[in-house]
Design an enzyme around this catalytic site. Structure first.
Site, PDB file in Angstrom:
ATOM      1  N   GLU A  17     -10.069   3.863   6.028  1.00 24.72           N
ATOM      2  CA  GLU A  17      -9.274   4.382   7.181  1.00 24.72           C
ATOM      3  C   GLU A  17      -9.936   5.092   8.269  1.00 24.72           C
ATOM      4  O   GLU A  17      -9.759   4.973   9.520  1.00 24.72           O
ATOM      5  CB  GLU A  17      -7.951   5.390   6.492  1.00 24.72           C
ATOM      6  CG  GLU A  17      -7.150   4.549   5.837  1.00 24.72           C
ATOM      7  CD  GLU A  17      -6.444   3.303   6.692  1.00 24.72           C
ATOM      8  OE1 GLU A  17      -6.348   3.082   7.816  1.00 24.72           O
ATOM      9  OE2 GLU A  17      -5.746   2.340   5.750  1.00 24.72           O
ATOM     10  N   MET A  55       0.305  -2.800   8.599  1.00 24.53           N
ATOM     11  CA  MET A  55      -0.248  -2.752   7.584  1.00 24.53           C
ATOM     12  C   MET A  55      -1.067  -4.101   7.262  1.00 24.53           C
ATOM     13  O   MET A  55      -0.720  -5.356   7.811  1.00 24.53           O
ATOM     14  CB  MET A  55       0.684  -2.903   6.196  1.00 24.53           C
ATOM     15  CG  MET A  55       0.265  -3.282   4.712  1.00 24.53           C
ATOM     16  SD  MET A  55      -0.668  -1.821   4.307  1.00 24.53           S
ATOM     17  CE  MET A  55      -1.826  -2.402   3.716  1.00 24.53           C
ATOM     18  N   GLU A  56      -2.334  -3.834   6.704  1.00 22.43           N
ATOM     19  CA  GLU A  56      -3.333  -4.786   7.143  1.00 22.43           C
ATOM     20  C   GLU A  56      -3.722  -5.942   5.855  1.00 22.43           C
ATOM     21  O   GLU A  56      -4.531  -6.645   5.652  1.00 22.43           O
ATOM     22  CB  GLU A  56      -4.813  -4.300   7.101  1.00 22.43           C
ATOM     23  CG  GLU A  56      -5.171  -3.549   5.760  1.00 22.43           C
ATOM     24  CD  GLU A  56      -4.833  -1.918   5.531  1.00 22.43           C
ATOM     25  OE1 GLU A  56      -3.921  -1.535   6.293  1.00 22.43           O
ATOM     26  OE2 GLU A  56      -5.510  -1.341   4.960  1.00 22.43           O
ATOM     27  N   ASN A  57      -2.489  -6.416   5.378  1.00 24.73           N
ATOM     28  CA  ASN A  57      -2.111  -7.444   4.313  1.00 24.73           C
ATOM     29  C   ASN A  57      -3.191  -8.479   4.425  1.00 24.73           C
ATOM     30  O   ASN A  57      -3.130  -8.933   5.671  1.00 24.73           O
ATOM     31  CB  ASN A  57      -0.745  -7.757   3.991  1.00 24.73           C
ATOM     32  CG  ASN A  57       0.232  -6.804   3.990  1.00 24.73           C
ATOM     33  OD1 ASN A  57       0.115  -5.932   3.147  1.00 24.73           O
ATOM     34  ND2 ASN A  57       0.989  -6.753   5.041  1.00 24.73           N
ATOM     35  N   HIS A  61      -9.485  -3.744   9.729  1.00 25.58           N
ATOM     36  CA  HIS A  61      -9.405  -3.642   8.303  1.00 25.58           C
ATOM     37  C   HIS A  61      -9.835  -4.918   7.654  1.00 25.58           C
ATOM     38  O   HIS A  61     -10.093  -5.116   6.345  1.00 25.58           O
ATOM     39  CB  HIS A  61      -7.925  -3.465   7.914  1.00 25.58           C
ATOM     40  CG  HIS A  61      -7.765  -2.030   7.824  1.00 25.58           C
ATOM     41  ND1 HIS A  61      -8.420  -0.957   7.208  1.00 25.58           N
ATOM     42  CD2 HIS A  61      -6.532  -1.177   8.083  1.00 25.58           C
ATOM     43  CE1 HIS A  61      -7.925   0.174   7.299  1.00 25.58           C
ATOM     44  NE2 HIS A  61      -6.818   0.167   7.920  1.00 25.58           N
ATOM     45  N   HIS A  98      -6.779  -2.165  15.105  1.00 27.69           N
ATOM     46  CA  HIS A  98      -7.104  -1.375  13.760  1.00 27.69           C
ATOM     47  C   HIS A  98      -6.691  -2.324  12.393  1.00 27.69           C
ATOM     48  O   HIS A  98      -7.592  -2.410  11.641  1.00 27.69           O
ATOM     49  CB  HIS A  98      -5.865  -0.112  13.754  1.00 27.69           C
ATOM     50  CG  HIS A  98      -6.053   0.743  12.352  1.00 27.69           C
ATOM     51  ND1 HIS A  98      -6.958   1.780  12.386  1.00 27.69           N
ATOM     52  CD2 HIS A  98      -5.576   0.458  11.226  1.00 27.69           C
ATOM     53  CE1 HIS A  98      -6.919   2.302  11.274  1.00 27.69           C
ATOM     54  NE2 HIS A  98      -5.967   1.581  10.361  1.00 27.69           N
ATOM     55  N   GLU A  99      -5.403  -2.888  12.417  1.00 26.70           N
ATOM     56  CA  GLU A  99      -5.123  -3.745  11.396  1.00 26.70           C
ATOM     57  C   GLU A  99      -6.209  -4.911  11.328  1.00 26.70           C
ATOM     58  O   GLU A  99      -6.587  -5.482  10.131  1.00 26.70           O
ATOM     59  CB  GLU A  99      -3.726  -4.342  11.465  1.00 26.70           C
ATOM     60  CG  GLU A  99      -2.633  -3.202  11.659  1.00 26.70           C
ATOM     61  CD  GLU A  99      -2.992  -1.861  10.680  1.00 26.70           C
ATOM     62  OE1 GLU A  99      -3.432  -2.405   9.473  1.00 26.70           O
ATOM     63  OE2 GLU A  99      -2.683  -1.025  10.967  1.00 26.70           O
ATOM     64  N   GLU A 137       0.795  -1.215  -0.078  1.00 28.83           N
ATOM     65  CA  GLU A 137      -0.036   0.160  -0.077  1.00 28.83           C
ATOM     66  C   GLU A 137       0.748   1.120   0.063  1.00 28.83           C
ATOM     67  O   GLU A 137       1.856   1.323   0.735  1.00 28.83           O
ATOM     68  CB  GLU A 137      -0.859   0.274   1.394  1.00 28.83           C
ATOM     69  CG  GLU A 137      -1.915   1.188   1.080  1.00 28.83           C
ATOM     70  CD  GLU A 137      -2.946   1.259   2.191  1.00 28.83           C
ATOM     71  OE1 GLU A 137      -2.582   0.335   3.248  1.00 28.83           O
ATOM     72  OE2 GLU A 137      -3.825   2.080   2.209  1.00 28.83           O
TER      73      GLU A 137
HETATM   74  N1  TRP Z   1      -3.206   0.961   5.833  1.00 23.59           N
HETATM   75  C1  TRP Z   1      -1.970   1.270   6.839  1.00 23.59           C
HETATM   76  C2  TRP Z   1      -3.152   1.360   7.877  1.00 23.59           C
HETATM   77  O1  TRP Z   1      -3.456   2.401   8.191  1.00 23.59           O
HETATM   78  C3  TRP Z   1      -1.289   2.241   6.555  1.00 23.59           C
HETATM   79  C4  TRP Z   1       0.070   1.940   5.961  1.00 23.59           C
HETATM   80  C5  TRP Z   1       1.049   0.914   6.441  1.00 23.59           C
HETATM   81  C6  TRP Z   1       0.678   2.694   4.852  1.00 23.59           C
HETATM   82  N2  TRP Z   1       2.036   1.133   5.639  1.00 23.59           N
HETATM   83  C7  TRP Z   1       2.085   2.076   4.632  1.00 23.59           C
HETATM   84  C8  TRP Z   1       0.445   3.701   3.882  1.00 23.59           C
HETATM   85  C9  TRP Z   1       2.876   2.524   3.839  1.00 23.59           C
HETATM   86  C10 TRP Z   1       0.993   4.210   2.907  1.00 23.59           C
HETATM   87  C11 TRP Z   1       2.478   3.643   2.791  1.00 23.59           C
HETATM   88  O2  TRP Z   1      -3.140   0.445   8.809  1.00 23.59           O
HETATM   89 ZN    ZN Z   2      -5.502   1.552   8.636  1.00 19.17          ZN
END
Ligand code: TRP
Ligand code: ZN
Length: 914
Positions: free
Chosen positions: A336, A279-281, A317, A313-314, A126
């Site tokens: 978000e 990051m919510e992969n 998502h 939070h993650e 992301e």
């Molecule tokens: N989606 C992530 C969150 O809010 C945000 C995020 C994590 C992100 N790493 C990033 C956005 C790198 C841009 C670039 O939980």
């Molecule tokens: Zn988020």
């Protein structure tokens, strides 16, 4: 890096993708210096796009090895390659495209795409990192089913992870292209399959030497799931809190929203080099170690709370972001804002549950609300008033990474909260249910979300949409008047919103405005709206001695009248911060002190004390004598401090003064040095006038009892440490001795860092000795060294000290510092430029020159982090003329650099624009 031409992407230019990707099979052959990526795409023409549109594949920093269409090599004449990717014309409506690319993970310092951290592989896709791995339509409305094969040398990379379910693991030969020593290593492979279609930004892989803490859990429908928290060996003992937080988050989403974990396995992986928090992969969340590691030796209570909220939070998502995703990046707040709202509610519910009784629960919720509002006011209000101001759903951007902002996240969460306030908690749940019923598996827009909430409740939210399209913080000016003969109280509300870039005139917002009327005895008066305004009173909430009316403020000016009011009440306005606005009312000090003592809304008790404090600082800045001017504030705070019915966490919130950043926003012209002096003078008054109380609090709460993680103990530590800092500020030398004892004996980081913080205020020998001891103890703990850097970067300058910039300069050469690690950069450079206003803006502009050097040094390594640092000069127009000139010169120097990323270029050009 070449300077890229600024290209503005517009929301109004959205067009559907020409092709959809039904399936993607990825094969990775991983070595740090060179990785080979083979991608096989099952493509189908999108019926929603034109019948002849070319396939557009994004790609960045890739070496293309070959392309095959339905098994046949595709000659270069059949496609056009550019810096940004490939375009392929004349494709059949359904076809298979195979693409082989080469990338260099170890050389990737941007931490976007595939990179190496401490010898292990990680990805961050992301928003647009997938295109740095392979050619692909890298946009969130292209959702595909992924099968991923990972191959790597077994000894060096024993763990191979990707999204979804592990379907095979086997040993195998080194790939044919590999030469040198790696060719004679033993290789292995793992195959992962993600059953859910997903956009490319949710792809992830991790490969390396990692160990997992595991837990088993049965979901609400009775499915067994495996939970794992992966860390580098040696860190296992700090994963417990993250795991417990994950389990609580899963339970909470089931209970509050009926949303269940949809995979057999859910993984969290900690990495020490990471651009953001986490990051919510899908099924494979990747976390900054800062939001995983929690052990009392190294983590403060705040860190524990941070882990819980980011893990929540993650995880949240998975539904709000992954199952239902964004059509395009302009819709970022769709996932978000909503997910921040959900994590805020999660933390509040957990804290309330721990409180045990109803009053404690209300207080715990208020504390959480206060913390969130502090962030909004300290960071989002300034953003909304500056050159980067944008609606929560922006209309344009040059670099999407620059729009992961407090506006999109925190103001976005406030907008969702207002929706819940408007339709009620049950109505909001109904709306969420409809949202998932309609859009599961789709990539949608913010309008789709609001429509689901409106339709599920038969609500008219037509005007509410302006919160999505207009930037700026609205002001609500409230006038109150009492009519003794008519026994009425009249509230006149006017709203206005200042202009923001590209938006000179604003339309009125739909503001849910919660008010109470506090009678002379300190109790809420019953609220009976007059018939003329009743239609605009959405609801009256009563219970527990409270009476709160939620008013629909939709016009530029509206009048509300309440009947049966015999004596003039004090209005309690914007209760629980019902809307992200500035509320103005001509309170006098006595009324604020009265609200601070009596308001049934705990948020507004705190708010009244904050208003009182802000007025004191502003008056002292204007030349008022601190002792005299602060008397009402001192009395009001003493009253709260002495109130045995209030818990420690709430009392701590009341004694912490508004931040310099927040106060600066109320000034036309900011002189940060004068502002700090004024705020310190007010602090000093509180410190000296209440010295005995601070001492009593510190002594009373220094029980020597072993650390426990519960909310009550954490609240007491917070209050104790705030009191300790005040006590030190009072000039009592016993306080320094007490801080030294606490520093040496603490069995937890909250108390150790709290004592160090107090010793930094003391300055001199005690400060230097404590800093040296702290460094020695925690030299091998990068996250603790971050605290060490950041506390020094934000520390006050004491008489006889050189400018803090000198210390920060020296620290930038400390062996533990590195520009390549975002946490280190944020801890030292970010803390100084964003968090030490008086020192960063000290007289001669040396801070700005240093800032420019760091931005230019960092930009070629990591544009995302450089661009965040670049924003430290956003508000340059608010400062004194000499400072403005020096800041402009620094901005111009950065803007004139020959090589500049798109990220930093957007920030500095917008800052300099008229
Ligand atoms: N989606 C992530 C969150 O809010 C945000 C995020 C994590 C992100 N790493 C990033 C956005 C790198 C841009 C670039 O939980
Ligand atoms: Zn988020």
């Amino acid at each position: 890096m070449r300077t890229e031409q600024p290209v503005t992407i517009r929301r109004s230019d959205y067009t559907p993708p020409a092709f959809l990707v039904e399936r993607i099979a990825l094969v990775f052959e991983l070595l740090p210096e060179a990785a080979r990526v083979e991608s096989t795409l099952a493509l189908r023409r999108n019926p929603a796009a034109g019948p002849t549109a070319p396939l557009a594949l994004d790609g960045e920093d890739l070496e293309l090895e070959g392309l095959w269409l339905d098994g046949e090599p595709l000659p270069p004449a059949r496609y056009t390659a550019s810096e940004a990717g490939l375009a392929i014309d004349a494709l059949p409506d359904a076809c298979e495209l195979r693409i082989v690319t080469r990338i260099a993970p170890a050389a990737n310092t941007t931490l976007s795409g595939l990179y190496v951290s401490n010898g292990n592989f990680f990805t961050q896709c992301e928003a647009e990192g997938f295109r740095r791995i392979t050619y692909f339509p890298d946009r969130p409305d292209v959702m595909a089913r992924y099968t991923v094969t990972l191959r790597a040398p077994r000894e060096r990379f024993p763990v191979l992870l990707s999204n979804g379910n592990l379907v095979a693991e086997r040993d195998g030969p080194a790939p044919a292209w590999v030469d040198g020593p790696a060719a004679s290593e033993a290789w292995h492979e793992a195959v992962w399959e993600d059953p859910f279609p997903k956009p490319s930004y949710l792809f992830a892989l991790v490969a390396g030497r990692l160990v997992a803490t595991e837990a088993q859990l049965t979901t609400m429908s009775g499915r067994e799931v495996l939970l794992q928290v992966w860390v580098e060996p040696g860190n296992e003992d700090r994963t417990g809190h993250a795991m417990q937080s994950l389990i609580r988050a899963i339970r909470w989403d089931e209970a509050r929203f009926g949303l269940e974990l949809d995979l057999d396995r859910f993984m969290i992986v900690a990495v020490s080099d990471f651009n953001m928090g986490a990051m919510e992969n899908k099924g494979l969340n990747v976390f900054n170690t800062k939001y995983v590691f929690a052990h009392p030796r190294i983590a403060t209570d705040q860190d524990f709370a941070g882990v819980e909220s980011v893990v929540g939070h993650e995880y949240f998502h998975n539904w709000t972001g992954n199952r239902v995703t964004c059509r395009d990046w302009f819709q970022l707040t769709l996932k978000e804002g909503l997910t921040v709202f959900r994590d805020q509610e999660f933390s509040a519910d957990v804290m309330a549950e721990q409180a045990g009784n109803e009053a404690g629960a209300a207080s715990a919720r208020a504390v959480k609300r206060i913390e969130d509002v502090r962030v909004l006011r300290a960071a989002q209000f300034p953003e909304d008033a500056g050159p980067m101001a944008h609606p929560i759903r922006p209309d344009s951007y040059q670099e999407i990474n620059n729009f992961y902002t407090v506006t999109v996240y925190e103001k976005g969460a406030e907008v969702i909260r207002m929706l819940q306030t408007l339709v009620g908690r049950d109505g909001f749940r109904k709306g969420m249910d409809l949202y998932f019923a309609r859009h599961d598996g789709q990539a949608v827009t913010c309008d789709d979300f609001v429509a689901a909430i409106a339709d599920a409740n038969g609500a008219d939210l037509s005007r509410f949409g302006r919160w999505y399209s207009q930037a700026g913080t609205p002001r609500v000016v409230v006038a109150g008047s009492h009519d003794a003969a008519g026994r009425r109280y009249r509230l006149e509300l006017r709203q206005a919103c200042p202009p923001s870039p590209g938006q000179p005139d604003k339309q009125p917002f739909h503001i849910p405005f919660a008010v109470g009327l506090v009678g002379p005895d300190g109790r809420d008066l019953p609220l009976r709206p007059s018939p003329a305004c009743a239609a605009a009173v959405r609801r009256i909430e009563t219970g527990g001695g409270r009476a709160t009316a939620v008013l629909d403020l939709t016009d530029p000016a509206q009048v509300f009248e309440f009947e049966g009011i015999d004596t003039p009440p004090v209005p309690s306005l914007g209760r629980n911060f019902s809307a992200p606005v500035v509320v103005e009312h001509a309170y006098d000090d006595a009324q604020l002190a009265f609200l601070a003592a009596h308001d049934s809304d705990p948020f507004n008790r705190w708010e009244a004390a904050q208003r009182l404090a802000t007025r004191c600082v502003l008056a002292v800045l204007d030349g008022a004598a601190p002792a005299e001017r602060c008397a009402p504030l001192v009395a009001a705070i003493a009253r709260v401090v002495d109130d045995p019915d209030l818990d420690a966490a709430f009392r701590e919130q009341v004694v912490v003064l508004p931040s310099e950043g927040f106060i600066a926003e109320q000034l036309a012209v900011v002189d940060p040095v004068a502002l700090r002096a004024a705020r310190d003078a007010v602090r000093g008054e509180l410190a000296r006038a209440l010295a005995g109380r601070w001492r009593a609090i510190v002594e009373g709460l220094s029980t020597g009892a072993p650390w426990t993680p519960d909310a009550k103990a954490a609240g007491e530590r917070a209050l104790k440490n705030a009191a300790l800092a005040y006590w030190v500020d009072s000039g009592d030398s016993d306080a320094i001795a007490a801080a030294q004892v606490q520093f040496e004996r603490a069995d937890n980081m909250t108390d150790r860092a709290g004592a160090l913080q107090a010793l930094l205020r003391a300055g001199g020998e005690p400060r230097e000795r404590a800093l040296a001891a702290f460094e020695k103890t925690f030299a091998d703990e990068p996250l603790v060294m971050d605290k060490w850097f950041s506390m020094q970067a934000t520390m006050p300058r004491r008489p006889g000290d050189p400018p803090v910039l000198e210390r920060v300069r020296a620290l930038a050469s400390h062996p533990a510092f590195s520009l390549r690690n975002p946490n280190r950069v944020r801890a030292l450079v970010g803390s100084f430029c964003h968090g030490n206003l008086a020192e960063f803006h000290a007289g001669d502009g040396a801070g700005y020159a240093w800032w420019a050097d760091r931005v230019l040094e960092l930009d070629p390594l990591n544009p995302q982090v450089a661009a965040r640092l670049a924003r430290a000069l956003d508000r340059w127009r608010k400062f004194t003329p000499e400072r403005q000139a020096a800041m402009r010169a620094a901005l111009e120097r950065v803007a004139a650099a020959e090589h500049l990323s798109r990220d930093v270029r957007e920030i500095v050009t917008k800052a300099l624009a008229a």
